[in-house]
Design a protein around this motif. Structure first.
Motif, PDB file in Angstrom:
ATOM      1  N   PRO A   1      23.108 -65.226  59.145  1.00 35.03           N
ATOM      2  CA  PRO A   1      24.388 -65.284  60.217  1.00 35.03           C
ATOM      3  C   PRO A   1      23.978 -66.559  61.032  1.00 35.03           C
ATOM      4  CG  PRO A   1      23.015 -63.517  60.684  1.00 35.03           C
ATOM      5  CD  PRO A   1      22.449 -64.104  59.641  1.00 35.03           C
TER       6      PRO A   1
ATOM      7  N   SER B   1      33.092 -54.122  53.591  1.00 37.13           N
ATOM      8  CA  SER B   1      33.312 -54.600  54.998  1.00 37.13           C
ATOM      9  C   SER B   1      32.727 -53.578  55.953  1.00 37.13           C
ATOM     10  CB  SER B   1      35.056 -54.404  55.284  1.00 37.13           C
ATOM     11  OG  SER B   1      35.357 -54.750  56.431  1.00 37.13           O
ATOM     12  N   LEU B   2      33.188 -53.588  57.356  1.00 34.90           N
ATOM     13  CA  LEU B   2      32.737 -52.787  58.218  1.00 34.90           C
ATOM     14  C   LEU B   2      33.407 -51.510  58.311  1.00 34.90           C
ATOM     15  CD1 LEU B   2      31.583 -55.321  61.187  1.00 34.90           C
ATOM     16  CD2 LEU B   2      30.305 -54.440  59.020  1.00 34.90           C
TER      17      LEU B   2
ATOM     18  N   VAL C   1      41.049 -57.228  53.731  1.00 32.08           N
ATOM     19  CA  VAL C   1      40.520 -56.120  54.776  1.00 32.08           C
ATOM     20  C   VAL C   1      41.789 -55.935  56.009  1.00 32.08           C
ATOM     21  CG1 VAL C   1      38.651 -55.716  56.548  1.00 32.08           C
ATOM     22  CG2 VAL C   1      38.207 -56.991  54.373  1.00 32.08           C
TER      23      VAL C   1
ATOM     24  N   CYS D   1      36.909 -74.114  60.682  1.00 26.87           N
ATOM     25  CA  CYS D   1      37.346 -73.789  62.123  1.00 26.87           C
ATOM     26  C   CYS D   1      38.809 -73.163  61.953  1.00 26.87           C
ATOM     27  CB  CYS D   1      37.664 -75.083  62.737  1.00 26.87           C
ATOM     28  SG  CYS D   1      38.853 -76.237  62.047  1.00 26.87           S
ATOM     29  N   ARG D   2      39.419 -73.185  60.733  1.00 29.33           N
ATOM     30  CA  ARG D   2      40.698 -72.433  60.435  1.00 29.33           C
ATOM     31  C   ARG D   2      41.988 -73.178  61.081  1.00 29.33           C
ATOM     32  NH1 ARG D   2      40.138 -69.684  56.481  1.00 29.33           N
ATOM     33  NH2 ARG D   2      42.094 -68.586  56.881  1.00 29.33           N
TER      34      ARG D   2
ATOM     35  N   PHE E   1      34.229 -60.552  60.881  1.00 30.45           N
ATOM     36  CA  PHE E   1      33.742 -59.988  62.261  1.00 30.45           C
ATOM     37  C   PHE E   1      32.789 -60.528  62.975  1.00 30.45           C
ATOM     38  CE2 PHE E   1      35.412 -56.385  59.318  1.00 30.45           C
ATOM     39  CZ  PHE E   1      36.129 -55.792  60.062  1.00 30.45           C
ATOM     40  N   VAL E   2      32.701 -60.574  64.170  1.00 33.93           N
ATOM     41  CA  VAL E   2      31.628 -61.211  64.860  1.00 33.93           C
ATOM     42  C   VAL E   2      31.151 -59.868  65.839  1.00 33.93           C
ATOM     43  CG1 VAL E   2      32.595 -63.506  64.931  1.00 33.93           C
ATOM     44  CG2 VAL E   2      33.066 -62.182  66.796  1.00 33.93           C
TER      45      VAL E   2
ATOM     46  N   LEU F   1      27.861 -64.990  64.521  1.00 33.55           N
ATOM     47  CA  LEU F   1      29.110 -65.372  63.385  1.00 33.55           C
ATOM     48  C   LEU F   1      28.331 -65.196  61.936  1.00 33.55           C
ATOM     49  CD1 LEU F   1      30.290 -68.688  64.464  1.00 33.55           C
ATOM     50  CD2 LEU F   1      31.736 -66.753  64.154  1.00 33.55           C
ATOM     51  N   PRO F   2      29.077 -64.451  60.905  1.00 34.22           N
ATOM     52  CA  PRO F   2      28.497 -64.134  59.664  1.00 34.22           C
ATOM     53  C   PRO F   2      28.190 -65.620  59.144  1.00 34.22           C
ATOM     54  CG  PRO F   2      30.928 -64.037  59.440  1.00 34.22           C
ATOM     55  CD  PRO F   2      30.514 -64.006  61.423  1.00 34.22           C
ATOM     56  N   PHE F   3      28.872 -66.718  59.367  1.00 35.19           N
ATOM     57  CA  PHE F   3      28.157 -68.123  58.655  1.00 35.19           C
ATOM     58  C   PHE F   3      28.332 -69.323  59.898  1.00 35.19           C
ATOM     59  CE2 PHE F   3      31.764 -70.832  57.470  1.00 35.19           C
ATOM     60  CZ  PHE F   3      32.595 -69.966  57.274  1.00 35.19           C
TER      61      PHE F   3
ATOM     62  N   TRP G   1      34.294 -65.735  55.191  1.00 36.10           N
ATOM     63  CA  TRP G   1      35.318 -65.142  55.620  1.00 36.10           C
ATOM     64  C   TRP G   1      36.275 -64.574  54.675  1.00 36.10           C
ATOM     65  CZ3 TRP G   1      34.359 -65.078  60.546  1.00 36.10           C
ATOM     66  CH2 TRP G   1      34.039 -66.094  61.084  1.00 36.10           C
ATOM     67  N   TYR G   2      36.787 -63.477  54.830  1.00 37.03           N
ATOM     68  CA  TYR G   2      38.043 -62.707  53.891  1.00 37.03           C
ATOM     69  C   TYR G   2      39.103 -63.657  53.668  1.00 37.03           C
ATOM     70  CZ  TYR G   2      34.943 -58.523  54.982  1.00 37.03           C
ATOM     71  OH  TYR G   2      33.849 -57.747  54.994  1.00 37.03           O
TER      72      TYR G   2
ATOM     73  N   VAL H   1      42.095 -59.220  58.312  1.00 39.27           N
ATOM     74  CA  VAL H   1      40.855 -59.358  59.108  1.00 39.27           C
ATOM     75  C   VAL H   1      40.455 -60.837  58.245  1.00 39.27           C
ATOM     76  CG1 VAL H   1      38.651 -58.527  59.455  1.00 39.27           C
ATOM     77  CG2 VAL H   1      40.429 -57.230  59.575  1.00 39.27           C
ATOM     78  N   LEU H   2      39.977 -61.727  59.167  1.00 33.01           N
ATOM     79  CA  LEU H   2      39.395 -62.967  58.445  1.00 33.01           C
ATOM     80  C   LEU H   2      37.722 -62.562  58.567  1.00 33.01           C
ATOM     81  CD1 LEU H   2      39.472 -65.919  58.184  1.00 33.01           C
ATOM     82  CD2 LEU H   2      39.016 -66.435  60.447  1.00 33.01           C
TER      83      LEU H   2
ATOM     84  N   TYR I   1      26.462 -56.668  56.924  1.00 35.99           N
ATOM     85  CA  TYR I   1      27.498 -57.469  56.840  1.00 35.99           C
ATOM     86  C   TYR I   1      26.951 -58.749  57.297  1.00 35.99           C
ATOM     87  CZ  TYR I   1      31.678 -59.853  58.325  1.00 35.99           C
ATOM     88  OH  TYR I   1      32.799 -61.010  58.464  1.00 35.99           O
TER      89      TYR I   1
ATOM     90  N   SER J   1      25.483 -67.444  53.468  1.00 36.94           N
ATOM     91  CA  SER J   1      25.889 -66.685  54.404  1.00 36.94           C
ATOM     92  C   SER J   1      27.166 -66.020  54.106  1.00 36.94           C
ATOM     93  CB  SER J   1      26.313 -67.642  55.838  1.00 36.94           C
ATOM     94  OG  SER J   1      25.217 -68.360  56.115  1.00 36.94           O
ATOM     95  N   ARG J   2      27.733 -65.035  54.366  1.00 36.98           N
ATOM     96  CA  ARG J   2      28.904 -64.407  53.958  1.00 36.98           C
ATOM     97  C   ARG J   2      30.144 -65.131  54.412  1.00 36.98           C
ATOM     98  NH1 ARG J   2      30.044 -58.754  53.100  1.00 36.98           N
ATOM     99  NH2 ARG J   2      28.107 -58.116  53.723  1.00 36.98           N
TER     100      ARG J   2
ATOM    101  N   ILE K   1      38.163 -60.724  63.932  1.00 42.26           N
ATOM    102  CA  ILE K   1      38.868 -62.141  64.105  1.00 42.26           C
ATOM    103  C   ILE K   1      40.004 -61.932  63.049  1.00 42.26           C
ATOM    104  CG2 ILE K   1      38.924 -64.486  63.867  1.00 42.26           C
ATOM    105  CD1 ILE K   1      35.908 -64.402  64.213  1.00 42.26           C
TER     106      ILE K   1
ATOM    107  N   PRO L   1      36.238 -69.882  65.319  1.00 43.82           N
ATOM    108  CA  PRO L   1      37.731 -69.753  65.077  1.00 43.82           C
ATOM    109  C   PRO L   1      38.276 -69.361  66.288  1.00 43.82           C
ATOM    110  CG  PRO L   1      36.909 -68.260  63.520  1.00 43.82           C
ATOM    111  CD  PRO L   1      35.667 -68.459  64.368  1.00 43.82           C
TER     112      PRO L   1
END
Ligand SMILES: [Zn+2]
Ligand SMILES: [Zn+2]
Lengths: 554, 475
Positions: B348, B172-173, B212, A493-494, B437-438, B454-456, A435-436, B434-435, B337, A432-433, B415, B461
Motif C-alpha cells: 500500500p 472486500s472489507l 462492491v 487519478c480517476r 477504501f483508504v 492508499l491500496p496502491f 481499485w474495484y 465502491v472504488l 486488504y 498492490s491491490r 471512495i 482520487p
C-alpha cells in the motif's frame, strides 16, 4: 560492426508486439542483406518466440515465415530442425481463430518453394505438424457461444419430437422435426447475426413451451389460450415447405443433381427451388417477423438500416409449472439423448448422475428426503474428484485426462512455473491491490481474463523495465475500433479523459495517456503518463525502503 | 538442484511436519481452532482433504492463522502439522489456544446431495439456480456458501457468490456487500478463506473481480433502509451481469446472508422478501432451523411452484465466535486488504493530503437519524418538500461536518466511483459503487492535513465522493 547490427536487430524485434507489416518487412530486408549473420538472427528470432508473451508469439512467427519465404537459404535450412517445435509452441498459446490462421500458414508452407525451387521446409517436418494439428482437431468451425447454446437447446428438443413421432405421427410434427434438424445443421455450420440468433432463440423457446404443454394436455380442447408459439405455426409451415426435400433424402444436405431422382412425386408439385443454407435462417427470420414475434423498425429511406426488437410472449415458459411430472420425464429423454452428442466423457458421466438425481427429486417432499438421507454413491462423489484425475501438486486444482483437460493442465503448469519464476526474481513482483470496477465495467467483465488459460495473457504480462519513465508529449492511446464511448478515465487519478481526433494518425485518441502496461490491445484501461510516472517513482522509492528494512532485520 | 521457476520460496521443514501426523478417516472432519498468535503450518501427506469444499494440494506446505474450521476427508487423508509463534501478532490477551478433535458426524452427505440437485437444475433451465442461504447465528451459512461455490466450480461452473452479511468482508472489507463470480478456487490460506482481488502484478492464485456496494456498518440493522437499498442495487448489477455473461448465467447465484432466526420480526420478513424478489430466488436453503423452514414455507406458499425451500442440518462443527474474535477477524481482513497475504504481499502507499476540498459524507445510523428528527421543530416538513433531493439522501448519508481528528482518525473511508459536482449528489451517491477504501491514520487539525493509506501508489482520487465509515482500524 556485426555486434551493433545484432543489437539493432534485437531492438527492432522487440518492437514487433503487434502484427506490423512495416516492421516485418524491415527485419526481412535486414536478414536478406546480411546472410553472414544468419545464424545469429535465427537465434534471436527463436529466443524471442519462446520468450514473448503469448499474444505476440504469432507475429514473430510471421516474421520467420516472411524471411524464409523471401530469402530462403540459409534461413529456412537453419530453422528446418526446429520448425515443428516452434510451430507447436506458438500454436498452443492461441485461441481458435488464430489457430485456424496457423493452419492456413502451414498450407502455404506446403505449397511454397524457395527461389532455388527447393521445398521451404522438409516434408517430414511438415507432415509431423500436420499430424499435430489434426490431433488437436483443427481447423475448427468457430461458433459463437450463444449460438452453441442454441444448438444445445435444439439437441435437447429433438428427442422430444422423436418420441412424439413414434407415438403419434402427424405430418405437422414430422415437418417441425425436420425443420429443427435443418436448423441445427445450419447453426453448426455458419455464424449468423445476433438479431437472427435472438429471433431463433425466442422461436425455439416457444416450440419448447408448446410441446411441453401439449404433451401434458393432449386434447386440443384443453390447450391453453393461443400462445405466441401457435401464432408462429403457419410461418413454420411456409418454411417447412422448403425443407421437405432434404427430408426425403434421408436428411442429406440438398444437392441439385440428386433432386430429379427423388422428386418423383405428383407432377403438380412445383419443383422446390434450391435454397442455399443461409436462406433457411433468413426464411425463418422473416417468418418470425410475419408472426409478430420480432418487430422491425426501419426509416422509410431506401438503404437505411432496420432495427429489430423482440416482442416477448405474454406467458413465459416455466419448467416448474403444474406439469412437473411430464417435464421431468422429458428431462430424462433430453439428458439421455444429449449425453450421446459431442460431450466430453466428464460431461457424460455428470449427465448420467443427474438423470438419476432428477428422478429422485420430483416433488418437494422427495427432494427433502433426498437431501436428508441419500447416501452419495461413489460415482457421484467421483465427479468431484477422481473423474478429473490430474491433480495439480501446487494448488490442488483438478483436470480431466482428455485432450482438453491435458491442454489446460499443461497451460496451468506453465502458469505456475512463470509465476514462481517471476516471484523468485528479486523485486520482480511488487504489487498492490487495484481499485474495484464500477457497475458498468463489472457487468461487462469476463472472468476468463483472470484465468491462466486466457490466450491474451494480459494479467500476467509485466511492464518492461524501460517503461518505468515515459515521456509525455507524443503519447496517446487510440480508441479501440469497436468502442463508441469516447470518454474514459485515468485508472490512477480517476480523472475524465476525452478522446480527440488526431489528424496525423487519422484516429480518435486519448492524449497524454498510455494503456496500462500488460493490458490487451483493445483494453480501455488507460493512465495519464504523468500519473504513471509519479506512481512508479513512488513505487521504486518504496522498494528501496523495503529492502532497507529487510537488511536491518538481517 | 533446483529448476528455475520452481523455487517456491517457502522452505518445508520435513522434520517439523513429521512431528504431528493425524489421519482423518473417509467422511470425517478434523475440527481445529487456531489462535491469532500462532501459525498453523501443515500439509496433506496422502489421501484427499479439503477446507470448505476447496481441495488441498498434496505435499505442499500451507499456513493458517486466527481461524476455526474443519478439514474434511472425502478419501482418508493424512496430515502433518506443527505450530509456530506469530511474532507480529498484536492479540496476546483474549486469544484462544490451539485445539483440535476428529468427528465423523458431518452434514457433508446432505451438502453433496444438494450440490448435485443444484447441478440438475442447471441442466433443466436456461439460467442457473439462484440460491438463498438463511439461518441463525453461527449456523454455518458462509461455510455452506463456500462449499456450494467450490463444488459448482468443480462441476465446471462459475457461480456468483453474493455476500449480504456486512459482518464479513468477502473479497472486500467488513461493511460492504459484494458479488463475485467464483471462476477459480478460493485461497484457503487467505484470511477468512476467500482470497485476493485483482492486483497491479501477479499473484500465486488467480484473483477474483467483485462488485462492491457501500453499507458502512457491520450490522444490517444499523440502517436497514440503506441496507435494503444496497441489496436491491446489488441485485440489479448481478442480474445484468447474468444477462451479459452466459457462463455465469448458466451457473447461477449463491447468496450468503446475515443471521435470521425466525420470522417474528417484520423487518426480517421484509428483508427476506426483498432478497427473494430482487434476485429472483428459486431455491432457499435453511440451515438447521425447523421453525424457520416452516415459517418460510408458510410465508411463500403462493410461490411453492417456483421456489424450493430445503432444510439442511446444521454441522456439529459450528462454533460460536466471541465478539472479540469477530473484531480481530475484521481487523485482520482490513489488514489483508492493504497488505495482502503471506504468499501474496501487497504494497500500500502512505500519502499526506489536504483535508480542504474533500467531499466527505458519513453513513447515518438510523437511531441517530430518528433522534434528530424528533428534535425538529414542528412544521419543518415544508423544508423537507422544498429540498427533496438532499432529503432523500439524509437518512442514508449526510455531509460530514467539521472533519477533524475526532471523527476521522483511525477510520476507514470509502471512495465511491462518483465524481463530485457542485450540486448535491442526491440519489447518485446511493447508486454508485465502491472504488476502494483508504485508511486515515493521522489528522493534523492545525495544518488541516491527513495521512492516508492508499491500496496502491498514486494520486488520491480527491474528486470523488468519500464516505466515512463507522469501522475503526489502527495500523
Ligand atoms: Zn495448480
Ligand atoms: Zn491520471
Amino acid at each position: 560492426m556485426s555486434n551493433d547490427l545484432i543489437r539493432q536487430y534485437e531492438t527492432k524485434l522487440n518492437q514487433l508486439t503487434f502484427n506490423s507489416r512495416p516492421i516485418i518487412d524491415e527485419l526481412t530486408i535486414v536478414a536478406k542483406d546480411n546472410p553472414i549473420i544468419a545464424d545469429q538472427i535465427v537465434d534471436l528470432i527463436k529466443n524471442r518466440i519462446y520468450k514473448a508473451v503469448p499474444d505476440q508469439k504469432l507475429f514473430i512467427l510471421y516474421l520467420l515465415d516472411s524471411i524464409c519465404k523471401t530469402v530462403g537459404n540459409p534461413y529456412n535450412i537453419f530453422i528446418a530442425d526446429e520448425v515443428y517445435d516452434l510451430y507447436t509452441h506458438v500454436f498452443q498459446f492461441l485461441n481458435d481463430t488464430l489457430r485456424n490462421k496457423m493452419v492456413n500458414l502451414l498450407n502455404t508452407w506446403k505449397e511454397m518453394k524457395t527461389i532455388s525451387n527447393d521445398p521451404l521446409f522438409p516434408e517430414e517436418e511438415l507432415a509431423k505438424i500436420e499430424e499435430f494439428i489434426k490431433k488437436a482437431g483443427y481447423p475448427k468451425n468457430i461458433i459463437p457461444e450463444a449460438q452453441q447454446l442454441l444448438i444445445n437447446d435444439i439437441t435437447q428438443i429433438i428427442p422430444i419430437f422423436e418420441n412424439k413421432i413414434k407415438t403419434n405421427p402427424t405430418p405437422k410434427l414430422q415437418e417441425r422435426y425436420t425443420a429443427l434438424g435443418q436448423l441445427k445443421t445450419m447453426l453448426s455450420n455458419q455464424v449468423i447475426t445476433p438479431a437472427e440468433l435472438a429471433a431463433v432463440q425466442n422461436h425455439l423457446h416457444n416450440i419448447k413451451q408448446q410441446e411441453l404443454r401439449n404433451s401434458n394436455t393432449p386434447t386440443p380442447a384443453a390447450t391453453p389460450a393461443p400462445t405466441p408459439a401457435q401464432v408462429t405455426q403457419p410461418p413454420i409451415q411456409v418454411q417447412v415447405a422448403q425443407v421437405v426435400e432434404p427430408q426425403r433424402q434421408a436428411s442429406l444436405p440438398p444437392k441439385p443433381q440428386s433432386r430429379p431422382q427423388t422428386n418423383s412425386g405428383p407432377p403438380s408439385l412445383p419443383p422446390v427451388p434450391q435454397i442455399p443454407k443461409i436462406n433457411i435462417a433468413i426464411g425463418l427470420f422473416n417468418d418470425l417477423l410475419l408472426s409478430g414475434l420480432v418487430k422491425k423498425d426501419q426509416e422509410p429511406i431506401p438503404g437505411s438500416k432496420p432495427t429489430y426488437s423482440l416482442v416477448f410472449p405474454e406467458t413465459k415458459y416455466s419448467p416448474m409449472s403444474n406439469n412437473e411430472e411430464v417435464s421431468i420425464s422429458q428431462l430424462e429423454d433430453i439428458l439421455l439423448a444429449s449425453s450421446g452428442v459431442a460431450r466430453s466423457e466428464y460431461e457424460k458421466l455428470k449427465f448420467g448422475e443427474i438423470l438419476t438425481i432428477s428422478k429422485k427429486t420430483k416433488t418437494n417432499d422427495q427432494l427433502q428426503q433426498f437431501i436428508n438421507s441419500n447416501k452419495p454413491s461413489s460415482s457421484m462423489i467421483n465427479l468431484l474428484y477422481e473423474d478429473k484425475p490430474k491433480k495439480c501438486p501446487t494448488c490442488g486444482k483438478r483436470f480431466t485426462d482428455d485432450t482438453d483437460g491435458l491442454t489446460k493442465h499443461r497451460l496451468h503448469f506453465d502458469w505456475h512455473f512463470r509465476i514462481n519464476k517471476k516471484i523468485s526474481t528479486k523485486g520482480g513482483n511488487i504489487q498492490s491491490r487495484n481499485w474495484y470496477l464500477d457497475d458498468y465495467d463489472w457487468v461487462h467483465f469476463k472472468d476468463e481474463n483472470l484465468l491462466e488459460f486466457s490466450t491474451t495473457e494480459t494479467i500476467m504480462a509485466t511492464p518492461e523495465v524501460e517503461m518505468n519513465v515515459t515521456q509525455p508529449g507524443s503519447q496517446y492511446v487510440v480508441v479501440p475500433p469497436n468502442d463508441t464511448n469516447m470518454i474514459n478515465r485515468c485508472v490512477i487519478c480517476r480523472e475524465q479523459v476525452k478522446a480527440t481526433y488526431n489528424d496525423e494518425v487519422g484516429e480518435w485518441c486519448w492524449l497524454d495517456c498510455i494503456r496500462v502496461p500488460g493490458e490487451p490491445k483493445n483494453s480501455r484501461k488507460i493512465v495519464h503518463i504523468s500519473c504513471f510516472n509519479e506512481s512508479n517513482k513512488k513505487r521504486s522509492a518504496e522498494t528501496e525502503l523495503n529492502t532497507n528494512v529487510k537488511r536491518e532485520k538481517l | 538442484m533446483s529448476l528455475p521457476g520452481f523455487e517456491s520460496g517457502i522452505i518445508i521443514d520435513e522434520q517439523q511436519i513429521q512431528k504431528h501426523i493425524i489421519t482423518i478417516p473417509i467422511g470425517s472432519e478434523w475440527r481445529i481452532e487456531i489462535p491469532f498468535k500462532s501459525f498453523f503450518k501443515f500439509k496433506v501427506i496422502s489421501g484427499i482433504a479439503e477446507i470448505n469444499g476447496t481441495e488441498l494440494p498434496n505435499n505442499t506446505e500451507l499456513q493458517l492463522s486466527g481461524t476455526k474450521l474443519a478439514i474434511y476427508s472425502p478419501k482418508t487423508s493424512q496430515i502433518g502439522y506443527f505450530l509456530v509463534d506469530n511474532k507480529d501478532s498484536i492479540y496476546d490477551n483474549g486469544d484462544n489456544e490451539f485445539s483440535e478433535y476428529l468427528s465423523n458426524e458431518t452434514n457433508m452427505s446432505s451438502i453433496i446431495n444438494l450440490s448435485m440437485f443444484i447441478e440438475s437444475r442447471r441442466q433443466l433451465n436456461k439460467s442457473g439456480p439462484r440460491i438463498l442461504i438463511v439461518g441463525g447465528k453461527f449456523s454455518g451459512k458462509s461455510s455452506l456458501a463456500k462449499i456450494l461455490s467450490s463444488y459448482s466450480l468443480k462441476l465446471n461452473n462459475s457461480p456468483i457468490l453474493v455476500n449480504l452479511n456486512p459482518r464479513d468482508g468477502v473479497f472486500s472489507l467488513p461493511g460492504s456487500l459484494t458479488a463475485t463470480p467464483i471462476s477459480d478456487s478460493f485461497d484457503i490460506e487467505a484470511f477468512n478463506g476467500y482470497g485476493l482481488t485483482t492486483t497491479t502484478g501477479t499473484s500465486r492464485q488467480n484473483p477474483k473481480q467483485p462488485i462492491v456496494k457501500n453499507y458502512g456498518f457491520t450490522n444490517y440493522k444499523d440502517n436497514l433502509d440503506l441496507y435494503k437499498y444496497q441489496v436491491s442495487r446489488l441485485a440489479v448489477s448481478v442480474l445484468s451481469r447474468l444477462e451479459n455473461d452466459p457462463s455465469v448465467n448458466k451457473s447461477g447465484i449463491i447468496i450468503d446472508t446475515p443471521p435470521i432466526n425466525n420470522l417474528k420480526n417484520k423487518d426480517d420478513v421484509s428483508l427476506i422478501e426483498t432478497i427473494i424478489t430482487d434476485f429472483q430466488i428459486d431455491i432457499v436453503v435453511v440451515i438447521g432451523n425447523e421453525k424457520l423452514t416452516l415459517d418460510l414455507k408458510n410465508k411463500f406458499k403462493h410461490k411453492k411452484d417456483s421456489i424450493n425451500i430445503i432444510k439442511i442440518n446444521k454441522s456439529q462443527g459450528c462454533v460460536e465466535l466471541s465478539d472479540r474474535f469477530i473484531r480481530m477477524a475484521q481487523e485482520q481482513s482490513i489488514k489483508e486488504y492493504f497488505h495482502g497475504t503471506y504468499k501474496n504481499r501487497l504494497s500500500p502507499f502512505k500519502i499526506d493530503i489536504d483535508l480542504e476540498g474533500l467531499k466527505l459524507y458519513k453513513f447515518v445510523l438510523t437511531k441517530d437519524f430518528l433522534s434528530t428528527m424528533s428534535f425538529l421543530p414542528a412544521g419543518d416538513e415544508e423544508t423537507e418538500n422544498t429540498n427533496n433531493e438532499e432529503n432523500i439522501l439524509d437518512k442514508y448519508y449526510q455531509i460530514l461536518e467539521d472533519p477533524s481528528s475526532s471523527n476521522l482518525e483511525n477510520s476507514l473511508i470509502t471512495i465511491t466511483h462518483l465524481e463530485a459536482t457542485n450540486n448535491s449528489p442526491g440519489k447518485d451517491l446511493l447508486d454508485t459503487s465502491v472504488l476502494g477504501f483508504v485508511h486515515i491514520s493521522k489528522v493534523d487539525d492545525e495544518k488541516k492535513k491527513i495521512k492516508v493509506l492508499l491500496p496502491f501508489p498514486g494520486v488520491f482520487p480527491k474528486n470523488n465522493y468519500l464516505i466515512s465509515t463507522n469501522i475503526g482500524y489502527s495500523e
